[in-house]
Design a protein around this motif. Structure first.
Motif, short mmCIF file in Angstrom:
data_model
loop_
_atom_site.label_atom_id
_atom_site.label_comp_id
_atom_site.label_asym_id
_atom_site.label_seq_id
_atom_site.Cartn_x
_atom_site.Cartn_y
_atom_site.Cartn_z
N LYS A 1 0.83 -1.20 0.00
CA LYS A 1 0.00 0.00 0.00
C LYS A 1 0.87 1.26 0.00
CE LYS A 1 -3.84 0.03 2.53
NZ LYS A 1 -4.77 -0.24 3.65
N LEU A 2 1.98 1.22 0.73
CA LEU A 2 2.89 2.37 0.73
C LEU A 2 3.49 2.56 -0.66
CD1 LEU A 2 4.55 4.63 2.03
CD2 LEU A 2 6.17 2.90 2.80
N LYS A 3 3.90 1.45 -1.27
CA LYS A 3 4.48 1.53 -2.61
C LYS A 3 3.49 2.15 -3.60
CE LYS A 3 5.97 -2.40 -4.02
NZ LYS A 3 6.36 -3.65 -4.66
N ARG A 4 2.22 1.80 -3.47
CA ARG A 4 1.19 2.33 -4.37
C ARG A 4 0.68 3.70 -3.93
NH1 ARG A 4 -2.34 -2.59 -6.58
NH2 ARG A 4 -0.69 -4.14 -6.62
N GLN A 5 1.11 4.14 -2.76
CA GLN A 5 0.70 5.42 -2.19
C GLN A 5 -0.82 5.55 -2.14
OE1 GLN A 5 2.80 8.66 -4.08
NE2 GLN A 5 4.69 8.09 -3.05
N PHE A 6 -1.47 4.49 -1.65
CA PHE A 6 -2.92 4.47 -1.57
C PHE A 6 -3.43 5.57 -0.64
CE2 PHE A 6 -6.93 3.52 0.33
CZ PHE A 6 -7.70 3.28 -0.77
N GLY A 7 -4.37 6.35 -1.12
CA GLY A 7 -5.01 7.37 -0.31
C GLY A 7 -4.21 8.64 -0.10
N PHE A 8 -3.01 8.70 -0.66
CA PHE A 8 -2.18 9.88 -0.47
C PHE A 8 -2.81 11.09 -1.16
CE2 PHE A 8 2.44 8.54 0.41
CZ PHE A 8 2.05 7.40 1.09
N LYS B 1 -2.35 14.44 -3.03
CA LYS B 1 -1.25 14.79 -3.91
C LYS B 1 -1.13 16.30 -4.10
CE LYS B 1 -0.65 10.42 -5.76
NZ LYS B 1 -0.61 9.55 -4.67
N ARG B 2 -1.47 17.07 -3.05
CA ARG B 2 -1.47 18.52 -3.21
C ARG B 2 -0.07 19.12 -3.21
NH1 ARG B 2 -5.83 20.27 1.12
NH2 ARG B 2 -4.52 18.88 2.30
N ASN B 3 0.83 18.57 -2.38
CA ASN B 3 2.19 19.13 -2.35
C ASN B 3 3.16 18.10 -1.77
OD1 ASN B 3 2.21 19.41 0.61
ND2 ASN B 3 0.79 21.11 0.29
N GLU B 4 4.45 18.36 -1.92
CA GLU B 4 5.48 17.42 -1.47
C GLU B 4 5.46 17.20 0.04
OE1 GLU B 4 9.48 17.78 -3.02
OE2 GLU B 4 8.68 18.86 -4.76
N ARG B 5 5.24 18.27 0.80
CA ARG B 5 5.20 18.16 2.26
C ARG B 5 4.10 17.20 2.70
NH1 ARG B 5 2.05 20.09 6.11
NH2 ARG B 5 2.90 20.39 8.19
N GLU B 6 2.92 17.35 2.13
CA GLU B 6 1.80 16.49 2.49
C GLU B 6 2.06 15.04 2.08
OE1 GLU B 6 -2.77 17.49 2.68
OE2 GLU B 6 -2.10 17.18 0.62
N SER B 7 2.63 14.84 0.90
CA SER B 7 2.97 13.48 0.47
C SER B 7 3.98 12.86 1.43
CB SER B 7 3.54 13.48 -0.94
OG SER B 7 2.54 13.79 -1.87
N TYR B 8 4.94 13.65 1.88
CA TYR B 8 5.93 13.17 2.84
C TYR B 8 5.25 12.76 4.15
CZ TYR B 8 9.59 13.18 6.34
OH TYR B 8 10.42 12.82 7.38
N TRP C 1 2.19 11.75 4.64
CA TRP C 1 1.43 10.51 4.45
C TRP C 1 2.36 9.31 4.30
CZ3 TRP C 1 -3.91 9.38 4.14
CH2 TRP C 1 -4.70 10.44 4.57
N GLN C 2 3.49 9.51 3.66
CA GLN C 2 4.47 8.43 3.55
C GLN C 2 4.96 8.04 4.94
OE1 GLN C 2 7.71 9.20 0.89
NE2 GLN C 2 8.75 7.33 1.42
N MET C 3 5.20 9.02 5.78
CA MET C 3 5.68 8.74 7.13
C MET C 3 4.59 8.13 8.02
SD MET C 3 8.83 9.19 6.98
CE MET C 3 9.22 8.99 8.72
N LEU C 4 3.31 8.44 7.75
CA LEU C 4 2.22 7.79 8.48
C LEU C 4 2.23 6.29 8.19
CD1 LEU C 4 -0.68 10.35 7.97
CD2 LEU C 4 0.67 9.98 10.05
#
Length: 182
Positions: free
Chosen positions: A129-136, A138-145, A147-150
């Protein structure tokens, strides 16, 4: 109520129907809620009444119309006020499995082996799920980071449990060996 803030947070990243909210909530295991339809729609009614969200009807040619919800400015302010003012909670450690293990005797190693299998399955599932970035969002790099850390927090928790279970199993096997040597 946590579900209200979860809904506001999801709507902040984009407009969604109640069904869309349900799908995301069911899939994101680090959210503190499972995705029960009744709870979602009750929360949406409350949020509408409080002026925290608004809705519009989207008509579709290929199916029934559906309501699409979006967060209002008041909703954004309420969400960020909650995020700023709410104290973090420590992880929950009261687990039925630990009680089972505390009172197990000869079955303890087998319990741990079963637990390790479950942990490995969950670890693999969430890595995918992390690899596919499910539910992330995609508004900006900070937010993606964030969610990746969550997701990483969830993976680290499973990995830590797996390490602990292995260590516990080794210790129990050693006690069994020491007992049989005497």
């Amino acid at each position: 109520m946590t579900i209200n803030y979860t809904i506001l947070g999801l709507l902040e990243s984009g407009d969604r129907s109640g069904y869309d909210l349900k799908k995301v909530m069911q899939e994101l295991d680090f959210l503190p809620w499972s995705g029960n339809n009744n709870q979602i729609y009750k929360a949406l009614v409350f949020l509408l009444e409080e002026g925290l969200v608004e809705n519009r009807t989207a008509h579709r040619d290929d199916g029934p119309s559906k309501k699409i919800y979006s967060i209002t400015q008041l909703g954004k302010e309420t969400l960020h006020s909650w995020a700023k003012e709410t104290q973090p909670q420590l992880p929950e450690y009261k687990k039925l499995f630990l009680a089972q293990l505390a009172f197990a005797e000869s079955e303890a190693v087998e319990l741990l082996e079963t637990y390790e299998i479950l942990l490995k399955e969950q670890l693999a599932y969430h890595e995918e799920k992390l690899k596919r970035q499910f539910g992330f969002p995609k508004r900006n790099e900070r937010e993606s980071y964030i969610w990746q850390m969550l997701y990483q927090n969830l993976l680290d928790s499973y990995q830590c449990e797996l390490t602990w279970a292995d260590k516990m199993k080794e210790g129990l096997v050693k006690f069994h060996e020491d007992k049989s040597d005497k």
